[in-house]
Design a protein around this motif. Structure first.
Motif, mmCIF file in Angstrom:
data_model
loop_
_atom_site.group_PDB
_atom_site.id
_atom_site.type_symbol
_atom_site.label_atom_id
_atom_site.label_comp_id
_atom_site.label_asym_id
_atom_site.label_seq_id
_atom_site.Cartn_x
_atom_site.Cartn_y
_atom_site.Cartn_z
ATOM 1 N N ARG A 105 -23.899 5.344 22.616
ATOM 2 C CA ARG A 105 -25.144 4.924 21.950
ATOM 3 C C ARG A 105 -24.925 4.728 20.445
ATOM 4 N N LYS A 138 -30.577 6.124 24.043
ATOM 5 C CA LYS A 138 -29.699 7.259 24.322
ATOM 6 C C LYS A 138 -29.272 7.237 25.785
ATOM 7 N N ARG A 139 -28.066 7.688 26.058
ATOM 8 C CA ARG A 139 -27.605 7.775 27.435
ATOM 9 C C ARG A 139 -28.231 9.013 28.078
ATOM 10 N N ALA A 140 -28.276 9.010 29.408
ATOM 11 C CA ALA A 140 -29.005 10.057 30.134
ATOM 12 C C ALA A 140 -28.593 11.469 29.696
ATOM 13 N N GLU A 141 -27.294 11.699 29.484
ATOM 14 C CA GLU A 141 -26.824 13.064 29.184
ATOM 15 C C GLU A 141 -26.853 13.387 27.690
ATOM 16 N N ASP A 142 -27.121 12.390 26.836
ATOM 17 C CA ASP A 142 -27.100 12.639 25.385
ATOM 18 C C ASP A 142 -28.169 13.649 24.987
ATOM 19 N N GLU A 152 -35.269 7.075 23.061
ATOM 20 C CA GLU A 152 -35.360 6.775 24.502
ATOM 21 C C GLU A 152 -35.489 5.278 24.758
#
Lengths: 229, 477
Positions: free
Chosen positions: A190, B280-284, B289
């Protein structure tokens, strides 16, 4: 907004046609896009390891970061505690939740209060791992991820970064090649932060002041991690 | 923002008589120029890097449709959304829609010239949002209800004393006896006040210096770190940007970044260069969002392929502004709209029309310093000349200018008469002005003599001297 999309793209195409300049085929463009090649890399970005470490250190210091070299990753907790004392900072740190940092023997520095996870508004100091150091301008490259929350790079007033000597590359392009290896071509975390020195501003009468919104202090622990480094 | 570019002449008069502004501009005349020179000298490859930067952008612009579509595809793949906007209005409406959908109350903003271009703040405030500028310079001018006067140093026209007065007025809950004399005290106070706001914000809006087609990333460059706090803490990140910002690969972006900071502030590299790709990535553990990119055209597609296409290479470093003698004299507000200095004189008539902004391309001595320092090698003087020609062709120039040009053209077509008339004028001025060595006043030249003395000519014209030396077989020196 798809009407606007077509409108803008059509206007762009009409102007390009009107210019009458020859254009490359979509295949040629796709090839350029999928096979990135570095352009001109300055001489100073092409040194051997010892040269890279020295250049990285001298730029980082010239741009207001501080740096100490350590012989072993195990010395990091001690170096952190020393730094907090020396700068008269509160004896508390928030660690990036990565085994490489968390797994060190923090018990040995019993006076330092340890927290983990993403940054909170009143955190004073963070300790995070770097992805790479780039010698040509003394720049750190940091990636976001489950073990490396980006807020740790910006919210606390003091940022301590652990950088291994083997991670120090010469140029931005070398660092990108490494990123592509780890994440895959065309894929990114990200957030990628390139950090060169502590936060600063010259918005009051063109006078440089450190610590505008990000960290006031950037302290780099450069750790030897192989025989030749 | 509302343009006052049509009133350029009045704006200039006001600026020249503004003591605070003149004091503030003194700092611009010194710092930037020396620092850029030193940074360029430290890097032997600097000139070659400028050529490379120009070529990368030319290639991209020649295939802009391809790269925009490739970029959009990548953003979407990574979970972000691209919203195309042909006009400023569409862009503003879309941003308000996104804020409403997120049920936003507080919006933080990083510095963005496109946001200024579309007058975003006024629009968001009208929609009932609490908008907070976070770049220190932008924060200061937001308090003062002023537009930026420089594209990289928005409050460069404001003195320290003025900032102190503004902070005392707006930070009324802080103890009145506090010290605010030193720059660091002002910086600290802004830091304290804004810190809370970053954490309250529901939406963070930033601009973008580059968009990368290879990865769908947007890139911001800052020194303060405000842009990063703006985009990682709220649940929604909106990027407001324009179509010419795209480059093919990450390597291309880094190659251009090598000349950006050096040209802008003389830094080796800006403190923070940040690449953002999707939400953001799911685990971040942190990050927004949702990730939205507003891709604005607003007249740029029309510039492509025409006389002003080179201007689309501009990376907004501000070097042309920092080196412009006209900007040094009048500051940024006199230009009347978002973009001041040479780059503004070329861009503004393209974006808001030559009828409104036709004066700006005339605000140049054609000294060429802007082009000589432009990292993207944009031929700014040539393009200002294009505007002057168009202004003349469309009969937009003032009567006095047209009359003067016709008079000059009359003589210029009759070289003997020209030589005789200018020779007479020179002898006359030399005879009258010999005693003083200068004129404090001259008819029809008040614009000059109001601000400085006019030196007395030697008595012979340049052409007469040239001809005499040629006859003597002497090389003119």
């Amino acid at each position: 907004m798809s009407a606007s999309r077509e409108h803008v793209l059509n206007a762009v195409r009409a102007s390009i046609r009107q210019s009458g300049k020859p254009t490359l085929s979509p295949e040629q463009l796709t090839e350029r896009l999928e096979r990135p090649r570095p352009g001109l890399v300055p001489q100073r970005g092409q040194l051997d390891l010892a040269g890279r470490l020295d250049l990285f250190e001298s730029w980082a210091k010239a741009l207001s970061a501080t740096l100490v070299r350590l012989d072993d990753l195990a010395h990091v907790p001690r170096a952190v505690a020393d730094y907090l004392r020396q700068e008269n900072l509160p004896a508390q740190v928030r660690l990036a939740p990565t085994p490489e940092i968390e797994g060190l023997d923090w018990q040995s520095q019993s006076l330092v209060e340890i927290a983990r996870g993403r940054a909170q508004i009143d955190d004073t100091t963070s300790v995070t791992p770097a992805f790479a150091g780039i010698a040509e301008t003394g720049t750190l490259m940091m990636l976001s991820g489950p073990q490396t929350p980006t807020t740790l790079n910006f919210v606390p007033e003091n940022h301590i970064v652990v950088l291994k000597a083997s991670q120090v590359v010469g140029s931005y392009e070398e660092a990108l090649a490494h990123l592509r290896q780890v994440h895959g071509q065309g894929r990114m975390p990200r957030t990628v932060n390139y950090i060169t020195g502590p936060s600063r501003t010259a918005d009051i009468e063109q006078t440089i002041q450190l610590g505008a919104h990000g960290p006031r202090r950037l302290h780099i622990l450069l750790v030897k991690d192989s025989a030749d480094a | 923002m509302e343009s006052t570019a049509h009133a350029f002449k009045d704006n200039v008069t006001t600026a020249l008589h503004d003591a605070n502004l003149q004091q503030a501009l003194g700092k611009v005349r010194q710092g930037f120029i020396v620092k850029r020179r030193e940074a360029a000298d430290r890097l032997p490859e600097f000139e070659a890097l400028r050529d490379q930067a120009r070529d990368i952008k030319n290639h991209t612009l020649a295939h802009l449709d391809f790269y925009l579509e490739a970029y959009e595809k990548k953003v979407t793949e990574q979970g972000g959304q691209v919203h195309w906007a042909a006009t400023a209005e569409e862009a503003r409406d879309k941003i308000v829609d996104i804020c409403r959908a997120a049920d936003a109350k507080v919006v933080t903003k990083g510095k963005s010239m496109i946001a200024e271009e579309i007058a975003l703040n006024a629009h968001l405030e009208e929609a009932g949002l609490d908008v907070v500028e976070t770049d220190l310079g932008e924060y200061i001018i937001q308090l003062r209800h002023e537009p930026p006067s420089h594209i990289i140093a928005p409050a460069v026209h404001v003195t320290k004393k003025q900032v102190e007065a503004d902070f005392r007025q707006y930070h009324a809950d802080l103890p009145p006896e506090r010290h605010l004399d030193e720059p660091w005290e002002l910086v600290n106070e802004a830091r304290q006040v804004l810190r809370q706001r970053y954490f309250q914000a529901d939406v963070g809006i930033t601009g973008a210096n580059f968009l990368v087609a290879e990865t769908g990333s947007s890139i911001i460059v800052t020194n303060e770190g405000n842009g990063d706090l703006t985009q990682i803490l709220p649940k929604v990140h909106i990027v407001i940007t324009s179509i010419e910002k795209v480059v093919p690969n990450l390597d291309d972006a880094m190659a251009i970044l090598r000349v950006l900071a050096r040209s802008a502030t003389g830094q080796e590299f800006s403190t923070y260069t940040t690449l953002s790709t999707g939400p953001k990535r799911a685990e971040d553990l942190d990050g927004p969002e949702a990730y939205h990119v507003i891709l604005l055209d607003n007249g740029r597609s029309g510039m492509l392929g025409g006389d002003f296409a080179d201007m689309l290479r501009c990376i907004r470093c501000g070097a042309c502004i920092n080196h412009c003698p006209v900007y040094h004299a009048v500051g940024g507000h006199a230009y009347g709209w978002v973009y001041p200095g040479p780059m503004g004189s070329v861009l503004t008539p393209n974006l808001i029309g030559v009828e409104e902004a036709g004066h700006l391309p005339n605000a140049s001595t054609f000294c060429g310093r802007c082009e000589s320092v432009c990292p993207m090698r944009i031929p700014l003087p040539k393009m200002m000349r294009h505007w002057r020609e168009r202004e003349f062709e469309r009969h937009l120039s003032p009567k006095a200018v047209r009359w003067g040009l016709s008079l000059w053209a009359f003589f210029a077509r009759r070289p003997r008469l020209y030589g005789w008339a200018t020779g007479m004028a020179m002898s006359l001025m030399a005879a009258v002005g010999r005693k003083n060595g200068f004129f404090e006043r001259l008819p029809l030249a008040g614009g000059w003599t109001d601000h400085r003395a006019f030196p007395t000519p030697q008595g012979r014209t340049f052409r007469a001297q040239w001809a005499a030396r040629q006859r003597q077989g002497e090389e003119p020196s």
